[in-house]
Design a protein around this motif. Structure first.
Motif, PDB file in Angstrom:
ATOM      1  N   TYR A   1      -8.934  11.129  -1.637  1.00  0.00           N
ATOM      2  CA  TYR A   1      -7.630  10.460  -1.593  1.00  0.00           C
ATOM      3  C   TYR A   1      -7.222  10.131  -0.166  1.00  0.00           C
TER       4      TYR A   1
ATOM      5  N   LYS B   1       2.886  -7.195  11.113  1.00  0.00           N
ATOM      6  CA  LYS B   1       1.745  -6.339  11.472  1.00  0.00           C
ATOM      7  C   LYS B   1       0.607  -7.171  12.057  1.00  0.00           C
TER       8      LYS B   1
ATOM      9  N   ASP C   1      -8.596   1.823  -1.889  1.00  0.00           N
ATOM     10  CA  ASP C   1      -8.904   3.222  -2.205  1.00  0.00           C
ATOM     11  C   ASP C   1      -7.983   3.806  -3.269  1.00  0.00           C
TER      12      ASP C   1
ATOM     13  N   GLY D   1       0.801  -1.228   0.000  1.00  0.00           N
ATOM     14  CA  GLY D   1       0.000   0.000   0.000  1.00  0.00           C
ATOM     15  C   GLY D   1       0.827   1.267   0.000  1.00  0.00           C
ATOM     16  N   GLY D   2       2.108   1.156   0.297  1.00  0.00           N
ATOM     17  CA  GLY D   2       2.944   2.352   0.297  1.00  0.00           C
ATOM     18  C   GLY D   2       4.058   2.285   1.318  1.00  0.00           C
ATOM     19  N   ALA D   3       3.742   1.805   2.522  1.00  0.00           N
ATOM     20  CA  ALA D   3       4.743   1.844   3.581  1.00  0.00           C
ATOM     21  C   ALA D   3       5.667   0.626   3.558  1.00  0.00           C
TER      22      ALA D   3
ATOM     23  N   LEU E   1       0.457  13.229   4.407  1.00  0.00           N
ATOM     24  CA  LEU E   1       0.020  13.915   3.188  1.00  0.00           C
ATOM     25  C   LEU E   1       0.678  15.282   3.042  1.00  0.00           C
TER      26      LEU E   1
ATOM     27  N   GLU F   1      -5.389   6.671   3.658  1.00  0.00           N
ATOM     28  CA  GLU F   1      -4.609   6.567   4.900  1.00  0.00           C
ATOM     29  C   GLU F   1      -5.414   5.705   5.848  1.00  0.00           C
TER      30      GLU F   1
HETATM   31  C1  LIG Z   1      -2.174   9.991   2.357  1.00  0.00           C
HETATM   32  C2  LIG Z   1      -2.106   8.502   2.300  1.00  0.00           C
HETATM   33  C3  LIG Z   1      -2.799   7.807   1.316  1.00  0.00           C
HETATM   34  C4  LIG Z   1      -2.757   6.427   1.244  1.00  0.00           C
HETATM   35  N1  LIG Z   1      -3.464   5.794   0.264  1.00  0.00           N
HETATM   36  C5  LIG Z   1      -3.455   4.442   0.215  1.00  0.00           C
HETATM   37  C6  LIG Z   1      -4.219   3.747  -0.765  1.00  0.00           C
HETATM   38  O1  LIG Z   1      -4.899   4.345  -1.595  1.00  0.00           O
HETATM   39  N2  LIG Z   1      -4.180   2.395  -0.768  1.00  0.00           N
HETATM   40  C7  LIG Z   1      -3.441   1.688   0.148  1.00  0.00           C
HETATM   41  O2  LIG Z   1      -3.465   0.477   0.120  1.00  0.00           O
HETATM   42  N3  LIG Z   1      -2.711   2.318   1.074  1.00  0.00           N
HETATM   43  C8  LIG Z   1      -2.697   3.669   1.134  1.00  0.00           C
HETATM   44  N4  LIG Z   1      -1.971   4.297   2.114  1.00  0.00           N
HETATM   45  C9  LIG Z   1      -1.221   3.478   3.070  1.00  0.00           C
HETATM   46  C10 LIG Z   1      -2.135   3.006   4.198  1.00  0.00           C
HETATM   47  O3  LIG Z   1      -2.168   3.987   5.214  1.00  0.00           O
HETATM   48  C11 LIG Z   1      -1.656   1.707   4.828  1.00  0.00           C
HETATM   49  O4  LIG Z   1      -0.311   1.832   5.146  1.00  0.00           O
HETATM   50  C12 LIG Z   1      -1.820   0.506   3.940  1.00  0.00           C
HETATM   51  O5  LIG Z   1      -3.116   0.401   3.451  1.00  0.00           O
HETATM   52  C13 LIG Z   1      -1.469  -0.725   4.718  1.00  0.00           C
HETATM   53  O6  LIG Z   1      -1.565  -1.862   3.889  1.00  0.00           O
HETATM   54  P1  LIG Z   1      -0.295  -2.756   3.563  1.00  0.00           P
HETATM   55  O7  LIG Z   1       0.464  -2.945   4.845  1.00  0.00           O
HETATM   56  O8  LIG Z   1      -0.863  -4.000   3.031  1.00  0.00           O
HETATM   57  O9  LIG Z   1       0.512  -1.985   2.562  1.00  0.00           O
HETATM   58  C14 LIG Z   1      -1.987   5.703   2.185  1.00  0.00           C
HETATM   59  C15 LIG Z   1      -1.287   6.398   3.155  1.00  0.00           C
HETATM   60  C16 LIG Z   1      -1.332   7.767   3.222  1.00  0.00           C
HETATM   61  C17 LIG Z   1      -0.573   8.467   4.293  1.00  0.00           C
END
Ligand SMILES: Cc1cc2nc3c(=O)[nH]c(=O)nc-3n(C[C@H](O)[C@H](O)[C@H](O)COP(=O)(O)O)c2cc1C
Ligand code: SF4
Ligand code: FES
Lengths: 480, 219
Positions: A191, A87, A105, A78-80, A438, A195
């Motif tokens: 968007y 987790k 999302d 998802g990004g991180a 953000l 998060e």
């Molecule tokens: C501003 C912002 C937008 C985010 N948008 C998304 C998103 O659209 N889809 C997503 O999976 N994670 C998004 N994330 C990361 C989520 O907060 C979260 O870390 C993630 O869904 C965890 O899933 P994972 O551990 O499987 O990656 C976003 C984070 C931030 C700070």
């Protein structure tokens, strides 16, 4: 398209393929079903091994399944990039019920993969959700899908209806004592709801504003105050393969630190843009942009000017970073991130000020408004960039931009190493004065573009009479 | 006087039953209201408030945060043109300009005949297929002015434009408000049942050690 255009408006080579997915060579852990026209139907899914991973999981103890996922080092997509198995272990003992929230999302500019996974293989995602719920004892799964994705909603609704009828979801899954409902939930366009804590707020019926941390993970306190696992669509879509083939086989792909494959969306000025399933760690940016198996170079043989390596939030990279492997650690140390697997390639014809403004405008529009450095700062950044672009920039504006950035994200902002200036990379992530990342994300394009192309900004300011100045006057309320 | 039609009232009840707390149904019910009338009216908000145990102000508070909810009438077709970075690089802004010129409205506006509303939107997750636009959230990839004109032509003459759209989507384009042409439906005999956060419960049954049953030899 029914009547595919053969010439792309930008003059690029257009191969009419499955809505952006390119079936290149290489292992296919996530997209094996994509080439089938009817990949989204239960019949096709069952004929190609769907729910085999689930059945294998159901034959094992839940803890065992969790251990397998931990062993696979499945990094969040998802990004991180946080390891899913770790987790999952953050749920407090003895607190019930626990929930699963699927993050569908996808809205980070440049990112296009979760929509494909939902449209083209909904059963793979459903199977992944079931495996997670079984392993952790999660009582209900909420599949939060971005509102704008109408076809994905329909495909998932149909897939769920079929899977319920066939006994894969709902009461007594596959005739075991494992029962769980998967509830399809439509988002509505924001968007910031991506998060994870904002996602939970939204699911509780509120405005989608992030929660103050700690707790750092909703696994401790999440939906309705209960332990909640939030995972990205692509993360969960990996689970059926892992449970069917085992963690050891999974680690046979990619690198040790980043096993498996990832879906990368490469857009912008490349010859063959698309969504590619790529082995992590062992592939470089250069392979992706120039390789015959991937994007086949920059359009018209143009030069690369800059590229975004991991979605709009990521600091930009340049020529010097092309040989970095697609490895979270290396990319982080070089001052950026792989983030959501989205790369945007800009060739030498790109107007950098314009591109920078467009990314900043995104963050200004999408700021939820909960904290002032982001709410005010992002719109100031936008207004200043706008007036520079319109030919009304002031000489002090560039330092003002950096100063605003400093207030949103104090300290050295992560930037790619810049050989010509003898500057080292500052690694990701940045420090922040805000509730969520953000706000700091809006600083990324500014520091990236200004560090490298300051002269282009200055030219807009000092030689403004040579530019077209027919555009709007200085935006109202712009800071002096 | 109730807002939802009989059929939609039944759908609303089913939606609410999917969640441990009724307030979680606020966003889905706002979509349902929009499906019924094309936008969210005051009466709709009052009724959703009653159904979910919130106040009408809270419904507006939540709803107004999200871009997809419209609190005034919009066109039968909402055209969203992406101008974010990947699309901008390949002509998204020029495409928006063409859309505005050809329909005679600026982004945010609706044509006089109530057919089209134009919006300048953020990334719609089709970046590799830039430039792109959507009509009532149905995708058109790698679009140019000609694609757009043909889509408008189709819609004005009552044809479905989806054959020109992203691969795999077909059928008709429903009027604005209808997001999915079908819904999830869980038959009662297949439902696992929602688990309320208020029930300070125990671990779900499959996590509990299996009770020893008579004649069970290997435990
Ligand atoms: C501003 C912002 C937008 C985010 N948008 C998304 C998103 O659209 N889809 C997503 O999976 N994670 C998004 N994330 C990361 C989520 O907060 C979260 O870390 C993630 O869904 C965890 O899933 P994972 O551990 O499987 O990656 C976003 C984070 C931030 C700070
Ligand atoms: S940083 Fe921006 S988006 Fe995040 S909570 Fe603060 S105002 Fe909202
Ligand atoms: S930037 Fe236009 S779809 Fe992503």
């Amino acid at each position: 398209m029914a009547e595919p255009t053969t010439v792309h408006p930008a003059g690029m080579d257009y191969v009419p393929h499955a809505a952006g997915f390119v079936a290149n060579e290489g292992p296919k852990l996530l997209t094996s079903r994509f080439p089938y026209e009817d990949s989204y139907t239960l019949d096709r899914a069952l004929a190609t091994g769907a729910y085999v991973g689930l059945k294998s999981a159901l034959g094992r103890a839940p803890d065992d399944v969790h251990a397998e996922v931990r062993e696979a080092t499945l990094l969040g997509r998802g990004g991180a990039g946080f390891p899913a198995g770790v987790k999952w272990g953050f749920c407090p003992e003895g607190v019930w019920p626990r929930y699963l929230v699927v993050n569908g999302d996808e809205s980070e500019p440049g990112t296009y993969k979760d929509r494909l996974l939902m449209e083209r293989d909904p059963h793979q995602l459903i199977e992944g959700c079931l495996i997670a719920c079984y392993a952790l004892g999660l009582s209900q799964c909420f599949l939060y899908v971005r509102g704008e994705m109408a076809l994905a909603q329909e495909r998932l609704a149909t897939a769920l209806n079929d899977a319920y009828a066939a006994g894969y979801v709902g009461r007594n899954v596959c005739d075991t004592d494992f029962s769980v409902d998967i509830t399809l939930h439509w988002g509505a366009g924001a968007y910031i709801v991506g998060e994870e804590t904002a996602l939970i707020e939204s699911l509780e019926g509120n405005r989608g504003m992030p929660r103050l941390k700690p707790p750092y993970f909703p696994a401790a306190i999440g939906l309705y105050g209960k332990p909640t696992i939030v995972n990205n669509v692509e993360t969960l879509a990996n689970l059926p393969w892992i449970l069917e083939h085992g963690a050891a086989a999974y680690k046979g792909h990619g690198s040790e630190a980043s096993p498996g494959t990832r879906l990368f969306a490469i857009s912008g000025h490349v010859v063959r843009p698309g969504v590619y399933e790529v082995e992590q760690g062992v592939t470089t940016f250069r392979d992706l942009f120039y390789g015959d198996n991937f994007c086949r170079g920059i359009r018209d043989g143009n030069d690369l000017k800059a590229f975004i390596p991991g979605g709009a939030s990521a600091p930009w990279f340049f020529e010097e970073q092309l040989d970095l492997p697609l490895e979270a650690r290396d990319v982080g140390a070089a001052g950026s991130m792989l983030g959501s697997g989205a790369m945007v390639v800009m060739d030498h014809t790109t107007d950098i000020v314009k591109a920078c403004l467009r990314v900043v405008r995104f963050f200004a529009r999408e700021s939820c408004g909960k904290c002032s450095p982001c709410r005010e700062g992002t719109s100031w950044e936008e207004k200043i960039l706008e007036r520079i672009l319109d030919g009304h920039g002031r000489p002090a504006d560039l330092d003002l931009l950096l100063d605003i950035g400093e207030n949103i994200s104090p300290g050295p902002y992560p930037v790619a190493a810049h050989g010509s200036e003898g500057l080292d990379a500052v690694s990701f992530p940045p420090r922040q004065t805000t509730i969520c990342p953000l706000g700091p994300s809006s600083v990324a394009p500014i520091t990236s573009a200004l560090r490298r192309f300051r002269s282009e900004f200055e030219a807009r300011i000092t030689r403004r009479d040579s530019l077209s100045v027919q555009a709007a006057p200085v935006a109202e309320g712009a800071p002096a | 006087m109730t807002y939802f039609t009989e059929a939609n009232a039944r759908t609303a009840a089913e939606v609410i039953a999917n969640y441990p707390r009724p307030r979680s149904a606020i966003i889905p019910l706002l979509h349902l209201a929009q499906e019924q009338e094309g936008w969210v009216t005051r009466d709709a908000m009052v009724e959703i408030a009653e159904l979910t145990g919130a106040t009408p102000a809270e419904i507006l508070g939540t709803g107004s945060f999200y871009e997809m909810f419209k609190f005034h009438p919009v066109g039968r077709y909402v055209v969203n043109v992406c101008t974010n970075i990947s699309c901008q690089l390949l002509g998204g802004e020029e495409l928006l300009h063409h859309v505005e010129e050809s329909l005679g409205v600026h982004a945010g506006g609706t044509t006089d005949d109530g057919m089209f509303t134009v919006e300048d939107v953020e990334c719609v997750a089709a970046c590799t297929e830039a430039p792109c636009f959507t009509v009532n959230y149905r995708y058109f990839h790698r679009a140019d002015p000609d694609t757009f004109d043909a889509v408008v032509d189709d819609l004005r003459s009552g044809r479905s434009p989806l054959a020109r759209g992203a691969q795999g989507d077909d059928g008709h384009v429903p009027a604005h408000g209808t997001l999915g042409r079908l819904r999830q439906h869980v038959p009662d005999d297949r439902r696992a049942g929602v688990v309320s956060p208020e029930e300070a419960g125990e671990a779900p049954v499959w996590l509990r050690p299996a009770p020893a049953t008579a004649g069970d030899s290997d435990g």
